[in-house]
Structure formats: structure tokens, C-alpha cells
Design a protein around this motif. Structure first.
Motif, PDB file in Angstrom:
ATOM      1  N   GLY A  28      83.001  59.511  83.803  1.00  0.00           N
ATOM      2  CA  GLY A  28      84.321  58.884  83.790  1.00  0.00           C
ATOM      3  C   GLY A  28      84.954  58.815  82.416  1.00  0.00           C
ATOM      4  N   ALA A  34      79.300  56.559  83.256  1.00  0.00           N
ATOM      5  CA  ALA A  34      80.147  56.451  82.062  1.00  0.00           C
ATOM      6  C   ALA A  34      80.434  57.820  81.470  1.00  0.00           C
ATOM      7  N   SER A  49      85.994  52.831  87.000  1.00  0.00           N
ATOM      8  CA  SER A  49      84.889  52.584  86.075  1.00  0.00           C
ATOM      9  C   SER A  49      83.924  51.615  86.740  1.00  0.00           C
ATOM     10  N   ASN A 108      74.205  54.000  85.571  1.00  0.00           N
ATOM     11  CA  ASN A 108      75.295  53.465  84.752  1.00  0.00           C
ATOM     12  C   ASN A 108      75.727  54.417  83.634  1.00  0.00           C
ATOM     13  N   SER A 141      80.070  49.287  86.157  1.00  0.00           N
ATOM     14  CA  SER A 141      79.156  48.689  85.187  1.00  0.00           C
ATOM     15  C   SER A 141      77.775  48.565  85.829  1.00  0.00           C
ATOM     16  N   TYR A 178      84.248  56.644  79.893  1.00  0.00           N
ATOM     17  CA  TYR A 178      84.445  55.279  79.398  1.00  0.00           C
ATOM     18  C   TYR A 178      83.130  54.789  78.798  1.00  0.00           C
ATOM     19  N   ASP A 179      83.208  53.657  78.117  1.00  0.00           N
ATOM     20  CA  ASP A 179      82.026  53.102  77.473  1.00  0.00           C
ATOM     21  C   ASP A 179      81.091  52.465  78.504  1.00  0.00           C
ATOM     22  N   ARG A 238      78.831  49.813  80.165  1.00  0.00           N
ATOM     23  CA  ARG A 238      78.850  48.346  80.199  1.00  0.00           C
ATOM     24  C   ARG A 238      77.561  47.827  80.821  1.00  0.00           C
ATOM     25  N   VAL A 242      83.869  58.057  90.576  1.00  0.00           N
ATOM     26  CA  VAL A 242      84.085  57.921  89.132  1.00  0.00           C
ATOM     27  C   VAL A 242      84.558  59.243  88.534  1.00  0.00           C
ATOM     28  N   GLU A 270      90.251  58.948  87.467  1.00  0.00           N
ATOM     29  CA  GLU A 270      90.183  58.670  86.032  1.00  0.00           C
ATOM     30  C   GLU A 270      90.337  57.182  85.719  1.00  0.00           C
ATOM     31  N   ASN A 271      90.842  56.406  86.674  1.00  0.00           N
ATOM     32  CA  ASN A 271      91.001  54.978  86.453  1.00  0.00           C
ATOM     33  C   ASN A 271      89.790  54.162  86.920  1.00  0.00           C
TER      34      ASN A 271
END
Length: 277
Positions: free
Chosen positions: A155, A152, A73, A148, A75, A157-158, A160, A66, A70-71
Motif C-alpha cells: 500500500g 504496508a 491501510s 502487517n 495496522s 504507507y508506514d 503501524r 490494500v 490506494e486509500n
């Protein structure tokens, strides 16, 4: 002959031990004892330690991917499913050793003397195995919940939280089925190395090394293998987009009957009839 000895004197009454009023060992105590016998050993310690190291390594690799990609993600559901894999590799050894240790370590004579009703001992072992399986899955879910938000943050990102009840229930059921399969094979074979070898060949090696090749090249294999292999029988249930039909349930029932029900029934008969030494 002394004057106190008489040929026709009545024999002294035989002493007997009346245990008819003695209470049975509480079932909860039997489960507690079997839990300690399963974990509080040198083998149990090392298995738990190695499993813990595998979990730490798995979490580290996930977070590394992660952080570097960068792509990428993940959960909560992704992490929990990933963490189930190292748990599935070594932990089925516990239900096997829970049964076979009575014969391989020659403790069965003590166990079945303290509790002569062998079926109660087997039920206590089974309860301990089920509790252990549920506890390890819960531990994996907790680790996933902790990892988790860390993933996030790395990485960018939000977070999840997509671990739904149905997915969690299916995970618990599938893991329990494999634990029960190991338990049944252990009762049937009553040998630690033999039961471990048979379990890992059937549960891991055949699906990935043999069945997958046959499944990809032969149509008859695609029709037959889901009826006799647990991993292929579970596949339709793991695909959330798949609409389950009656044949999916039938295949699962047949595979569970072959690898769980039959070994368990035959294994119980063997344990009840075998003579511990």
C-alpha cells in the motif's frame, strides 16, 4: 467323594486386587491425552485444514484490497481482529467434540474406566480447550504481525504496530468465553449435532439475523438484548472510546452466567450422572 474332600473344610481365601497404593494418572498426562483426542482425528484434521484455508483466503483478500485501493491501510490490530473472525467460525467445534465424542463415538466406557474420576477428565478436557483457544489466538497475532509489513509495502504507507495489551487481553477473554460456552453446551446436551446447532444459532445467527433487527427498531430490545446476548454484552468493551460504567459490567456478568455458567454447572451434573455405553 474323594478322601481329600471334606464338607466342613474352610473355603479358600478370595483373591482381591488391591489398588489402594496405585498412583493416580498424572493430570498432565490426562491433558495431553485430551489434546491428542481433540486434534489427532479425521474430523480435527479437516477442521484445522479448512480453518487454515480460511485464514489464507482472508489474508489474501486483505492484501488484495490494500494493493488495489490506494486509500486503504491496515495496522497490526486491524489484521489481528480480522483474522480472529475465521478462527471464531469453526474452532468452537473442537471443545464441543472434545466432550460429545465420548458419547457419540462410544469411547466413554474406556475413558472413564482408565480414569474413573470423571471430574478430573472434564478438567483435563477444559485445560486442553483453553490451551487450544490461546494457541489459536497467538497464531492469529503472529500471522497479523507477518502480514502487517507486507500490506504496508503493497500500500505504500508506514507500518503501524498498534496492538496494545488491553486489546489483546480482551480478544483472548472474549474468545475464551465463546469456547467455554461451547464446552458447557456440549456437556449439557451430550450430542454433537445438537450442541453444534444450538451454539451457532445462539452465538452467530441470533445476534446478526434476529437481535440486530429488534435492536434497531424497538426500544425495549435495546434495553433487554445486552443482558441476554454475549455479543451485545461485549460491545461496550470493544469500543476503545467508550467509558465503561457499572451497568456494562452487570450486563456482561448476566450474559456470561446465562450462556456459560449455567450450562457448565448443569452439564457437569449430567456428565457425572450419565451412564456411558
Amino acid at each position: 467323594m474323594s478322601t481329600t474332600d471334606h464338607v466342613g473344610a474352610p473355603a479358600a481365601p478370595r483373591r482381591t486386587l488391591d489398588i489402594s497404593g496405585t498412583a493416580r494418572v498424572p493430570f498432565g498426562r490426562l491433558v495431553s491425552v485430551e489434546w491428542r483426542k481433540m486434534l489427532d482425528t479425521r474430523g480435527g484434521f479437516w477442521l484445522m485444514l479448512i480453518t487454515g484455508l480460511l485464514l489464507a483466503l482472508t489474508i489474501g483478500l486483505v492484501l488484495l484490497v490494500v494493493a488495489l485501493d490506494e486509500n486503504a491501510s491496515i495496522s497490526a490490530n486491524d489484521i489481528s481482529q480480522i483474522l480472529i473472525i475465521p478462527l471464531s467460525l469453526l474452532l468452537p467445534v473442537f471443545p464441543i467434540l472434545a466432550v460429545t465424542s465420548e458419547w457419540s463415538q462410544r469411547t466413554g466406557l474406556v475413558t472413564f474406566s482408565l480414569e474413573p474420576h470423571r471430574l478430573r477428565v472434564l478438567l483435563a478436557k477444559l485445560c486442553a480447550v483453553i490451551l487450544f483457544a490461546v494457541a489459536t489466538i497467538a497464531f492469529a497475532v503472529v500471522l497479523g504481525a507477518i502480514t502487517n509489513p507486507v500490506g504496508a509495502a503493497l500500500g505504500g504507507y508506514d507500518v503501524r504496530w498498534d496492538l496494545d495489551v488491553s486489546t489483546l487481553a480482551l480478544t483472548v477473554v472474549s474468545q475464551l468465553v465463546y469456547f467455554l460456552m461451547a464446552f458447557g453446551l456440549a456437556m449439557l446436551l451430550l450430542s454433537s449435532p445438537t450442541a453444534i446447532a444450538v451454539f451457532y444459532v445462539v452465538a452467530i445467527m441470533l445476534p446478526f439475523m434476529v437481535y440486530s433487527i429488534l435492536y434497531g427498531f424497538f426500544e425495549w430490545a435495546r434495553d433487554l438484548i445486552p443482558w441476554i446476548d454475549l455479543s451485545f454484552a461485549f460491545m461496550p468493551f470493544l469500543e476503545t472510546s467508550n467509558d465503561l460504567v457499572g451497568v456494562d459490567w452487570a450486563r456482561l456478568v448476566v450474559a456470561v452466567t446465562i450462556w456459560v455458567v449455567l450450562p457448565t454447572v448443569l452439564g457437569i451434573r449430567r456428565v457425572l450422572a450419565s451412564e456411558p455405553k
